[in-house]
Design an enzyme around this catalytic site. Structure first.
Site, PDB file in Angstrom:
ATOM      1  N   ARG A  90      22.639 -10.406  49.291  1.00 42.19           N
ATOM      2  CA  ARG A  90      21.751 -10.720  48.188  1.00 42.19           C
ATOM      3  C   ARG A  90      21.261  -9.414  47.557  1.00 42.19           C
ATOM      4  O   ARG A  90      21.034  -8.415  48.263  1.00 42.19           O
ATOM      5  CB  ARG A  90      20.552 -11.491  48.753  1.00 42.19           C
ATOM      6  CG  ARG A  90      19.566 -12.011  47.744  1.00 42.19           C
ATOM      7  CD  ARG A  90      20.153 -13.046  46.844  1.00 42.19           C
ATOM      8  NE  ARG A  90      19.135 -13.820  46.147  1.00 42.19           N
ATOM      9  CZ  ARG A  90      19.410 -14.588  45.104  1.00 42.19           C
ATOM     10  NH1 ARG A  90      20.645 -14.704  44.633  1.00 42.19           N
ATOM     11  NH2 ARG A  90      18.457 -15.282  44.527  1.00 42.19           N
ATOM     12  N   THR A 364      27.311 -19.454  38.978  1.00 47.22           N
ATOM     13  CA  THR A 364      27.498 -18.963  40.326  1.00 47.22           C
ATOM     14  C   THR A 364      28.878 -19.472  40.653  1.00 47.22           C
ATOM     15  O   THR A 364      29.412 -20.296  39.921  1.00 47.22           O
ATOM     16  CB  THR A 364      26.423 -19.610  41.241  1.00 47.22           C
ATOM     17  OG1 THR A 364      25.156 -19.119  40.865  1.00 47.22           O
ATOM     18  CG2 THR A 364      26.632 -19.326  42.710  1.00 47.22           C
ATOM     19  N   ASP A 406      15.142 -14.611  39.800  1.00 45.09           N
ATOM     20  CA  ASP A 406      14.900 -15.563  40.892  1.00 45.09           C
ATOM     21  C   ASP A 406      13.595 -15.277  41.644  1.00 45.09           C
ATOM     22  O   ASP A 406      13.190 -16.046  42.507  1.00 45.09           O
ATOM     23  CB  ASP A 406      16.069 -15.557  41.881  1.00 45.09           C
ATOM     24  CG  ASP A 406      17.217 -16.443  41.415  1.00 45.09           C
ATOM     25  OD1 ASP A 406      17.089 -17.076  40.351  1.00 45.09           O
ATOM     26  OD2 ASP A 406      18.249 -16.499  42.103  1.00 45.09           O
ATOM     27  N   SER A 435      17.029 -17.502  47.120  1.00 46.32           N
ATOM     28  CA  SER A 435      18.218 -18.111  46.508  1.00 46.32           C
ATOM     29  C   SER A 435      18.350 -19.570  46.939  1.00 46.32           C
ATOM     30  O   SER A 435      17.732 -20.010  47.908  1.00 46.32           O
ATOM     31  CB  SER A 435      19.453 -17.335  46.976  1.00 46.32           C
ATOM     32  OG  SER A 435      20.636 -17.991  46.582  1.00 46.32           O
ATOM     33  N   SER A 436      19.197 -20.285  46.211  1.00 42.82           N
ATOM     34  CA  SER A 436      19.531 -21.670  46.599  1.00 42.82           C
ATOM     35  C   SER A 436      20.980 -21.799  47.046  1.00 42.82           C
ATOM     36  O   SER A 436      21.447 -22.906  47.319  1.00 42.82           O
ATOM     37  CB  SER A 436      19.322 -22.612  45.408  1.00 42.82           C
ATOM     38  OG  SER A 436      18.000 -22.564  44.985  1.00 42.82           O
ATOM     39  N   GLY A 457      22.394 -23.274  40.690  1.00 43.92           N
ATOM     40  CA  GLY A 457      20.969 -22.983  40.890  1.00 43.92           C
ATOM     41  C   GLY A 457      20.408 -23.895  41.979  1.00 43.92           C
ATOM     42  O   GLY A 457      21.076 -24.162  42.973  1.00 43.92           O
TER      43      GLY A 457
HETATM   44  O1  DON Z   1      20.674 -17.519  43.921  1.00 37.71           O
HETATM   45  C1  DON Z   1      20.420 -18.513  43.278  1.00 37.71           C
HETATM   46  O2  DON Z   1      20.017 -19.530  43.771  1.00 37.71           O
HETATM   47  C2  DON Z   1      20.652 -18.504  41.790  1.00 37.71           C
HETATM   48  N1  DON Z   1      20.568 -17.180  41.258  1.00 37.71           N
HETATM   49  C3  DON Z   1      21.968 -19.075  41.564  1.00 37.71           C
HETATM   50  C4  DON Z   1      22.201 -19.287  40.133  1.00 37.71           C
HETATM   51  C5  DON Z   1      23.151 -20.347  40.007  1.00 37.71           C
HETATM   52  O3  DON Z   1      23.627 -20.958  40.914  1.00 37.71           O
HETATM   53  C6  DON Z   1      23.494 -20.730  38.740  1.00 37.71           C
HETATM   54  N2  DON Z   1      24.669 -21.574  38.937  1.00 37.71           N
HETATM   55  N3  DON Z   1      25.417 -22.229  38.636  1.00 37.71           N
END
Ligand code: DON
Length: 555
Positions: A90, A364, A406, A435-436, A457
């Site tokens: 991360r 992501t 985030d 994070s998720s 997300g």
């Molecule tokens: O780490 C996280 O949870 C977010 N920055 C992820 C962003 C994300 O998954 C957007 N996705 N499709």
């Protein structure tokens, strides 16, 4: 009740020892090109870790919406002996960051600064993480894993349908960055499907990474180019930040669900804890006897989601900075206590208390890999929003993340626009943002049966839950579990966000009549790339059809 007992017995029998190792090695990712070339590692005697690292690096070339060297991610690995580990790469907050850095001169929250400026860039973790994982568990020489990405970046590849569509969408936000335009546009227009995308600067960066390992990114010319761009734009990442960055090997969070083991990512991801918390809650309900997206099934899922997300907001953050009560949150006792608050007849109300949620991007990417020796890798990586900060480092050819978005922007700050002000996830120098991402392995007696993950997300956690429930409770094929419509509840705002056509009008009406608010999402939820390994060793890759460029490759 009897039926429930019978179902459990069947599942227990399914869980009997003797699951065969995968007949085929397989890679599945959001880029068919990356999957195919990544799977090439198997031809050279590489294992699942080698293929996963090669695929992740290829995604930085062929899937720049989310694949990256300038972002971060998490990897969960199951080894042939049944043990498991994770790698946390991360991003971190730069040393010069501070809790108030996203406020303007008058102390007002500035969303652009938080999400779309040079200050939104976290210290990248991907190269350190992939390199660390390779040094622990890889078989092939590091340079062999980077070579395909160098080749595709320097020789180019034909722009795919999904890439063309995403470039068209993002280009207006890239216009202020000449290096980004030079990379992804021709005469000011986005590259189109079929155009050749050559990324010479990126190829040279990848060559340095190939030749010098992580140093090729965090020191020397690449570091110089990053810091130069930071200074030019008023950013705060410096050589010291890059030199100090460390990826970390951590213990996974683990639970069980109906006789299967669930192995996932712990903090600084909230994914594993929330997933296991929800599965613990669901286990005492006979979900398999309820229809997929029926009133009863959707209600109980939404109530589990609501509770896990409330815990997430209150308690989770960087485990190196915050005391996260992991054991408590994934315990059966905690689930039993929460269970008492669930009514099967009525939706609970989420109390707004003092927090809401920050804005979040929707890009992501996840890849899943298994090899014939029984090693499995789930890897989710991100730049945060689509194309991250949209800033390509001039001369280095890669996109910088905007992961600082985030973090919670200010303690106690809550707005109708959706901000969160809880303490565990506020900005501190060197800290990892919550994070998720939920790269997850499901095993049976230590042998992988499912490798799964998704972008999206906060919806990621619920997407992974829905696929696991589709597979284990509803006994769907992996592709059917991926195809099934999805929804998301995250405690606050207090509503179910559903894919279009997720619920029939009767089901929607019935859910509303027991107190759920339902909103139709503007976008489809997630993009799952999964592999199922059946008891006889046969494998099936599941590629989410919600996005067009994905693909599986097997050997
Ligand atoms: O780490 C996280 O949870 C977010 N920055 C992820 C962003 C994300 O998954 C957007 N996705 N499709």
């Amino acid at each position: 009740m009897q039926l429930h007992a019978l179902r459990l017995l069947i599942l227990a029998l399914m869980a009997a020892p003797g699951a065969a190792p995968p007949e085929k090695a397989c890679v599945v990712s959001e880029s068919a090109i990356a999957s195919e070339l990544g799977a090439g590692m198997f031809d050279c005697g590489g294992n699942a870790l080698d293929a996963a690292v090669a695929t992740a690096l290829l995604l930085a070339v062929t899937h720049p919406t989310a694949g990256n060297v300038g972002g971060g991610g998490f990897m969960v690995v199951c080894l042939p002996d049944g043990s498991a580990t994770t790698f946390d790469f991360r991003e971190t907050a730069p040393l010069a960051s501070s809790p108030g850095m996203f406020l303007d001169g008058n102390g007002n929250y500035d969303a652009d600064r938080h999400h779309s400026s040079i200050l939104s860039v976290g210290v990248p973790g991907s190269v350190a993480g992939l390199h660390l994982a390779h040094s622990r568990l890889g078989k092939l020489p590091w340079r062999d894993l980077v070579a395909p990405a160098v080749e595709v970046a320097s020789k180019g590849f034909r722009v795919t349908k999904g890439l063309a569509a995403s470039l068209k969408e993002v280009l207006p936000q890239m216009r202020k960055y000449p290096a980004s335009m030079a990379q992804f546009a021709r005469s000011g227009e986005p590259l189109r499907e079929g155009d050749l995308l050559v990324q010479a600067d990126l190829a040279r960066t990848l060559e340095r990474i190939r030749d010098e390992g992580a140093k090729g990114f965090y020191q020397g010319e690449t570091a110089e180019l990053i810091v130069k761009e930071m200074e030019r734009q008023g950013g705060i990442i410096r050589h010291e930040d890059l030199k100090r960055y460390q990826a970390v090997e951590r213990r996974p969070v683990q639970g069980t669900y109906r006789g299967f083991e669930v192995i996932s990512m712990g903090p600084p991801s909230s994914g594993g804890i929330a997933l296991i918390e929800m599965l613990n809650l669901l286990e005492s309900h006979d979900v398999g006897s309820l229809g997929v997206r029926s009133v009863a099934e959707s209600h109980i899922l939404a109530e589990c989601m609501r509770r896990a997300f409330a815990d997430r907001a209150r308690l989770l953050g960087d485990p190196d900075r915050v005391d996260v009560p992991i054991a408590k949150l994934i315990s059966r006792e905690h689930a039993a206590n929460l269970q008492k608050t669930i009514s099967l007849k009525k939706a609970s109300k989420s109390s707004p208390e003092s927090f809401e949620w920050p804005r979040e991007g929707s890009e992501t990417t996840h890849l899943s890999v298994v090899d014939r020796g029984g090693m499995a890798v789930a890897l989710t990586t991100t730049l945060e929003m689509s194309y991250g900060s949209r800033i390509v480092v001039p001369g280095a050819g890669f996109l910088l993340n905007n992961e600082m978005g985030d973090f919670n922007p200010r303690e106690g700050l809550t707005t109708e626009g959706g901000l969160i002000g809880t303490r565990p996830n506020r900005v501190e120098p060197g800290k990892r943002m919550l994070s998720s991402m939920t790269p997850t392995l499901v095993t049976r007696n230590g042998k992988p049966v499912l490798v799964v993950g998704s972008p999206g997300g906060r919806t990621i956690i619920n997407t992974v839950l829905e696929v696991i429930v589709g597979k284990i409770d509803h006994r769907l094929s992996i592709q059917a579990a991926i195809d099934a419509p999805r929804f998301h509840h995250q405690w606050l705002p207090d509503r179910i966000l559903a894919e279009p056509n997720c619920f029939s009008s009767e089901v929607q009406g019935a859910l509303e009549s027991i107190g759920h608010k339902i909103e139709t999402a503007k976008e489809l939820q997630g993009s799952v790339m999964a592999i199922e390994i059946r008891a006889d060793g046969s494998t099936e890759a599941g590629v989410d059809r919600r996005r067009p460029d994905g693909g599986a490759a097997s050997r």
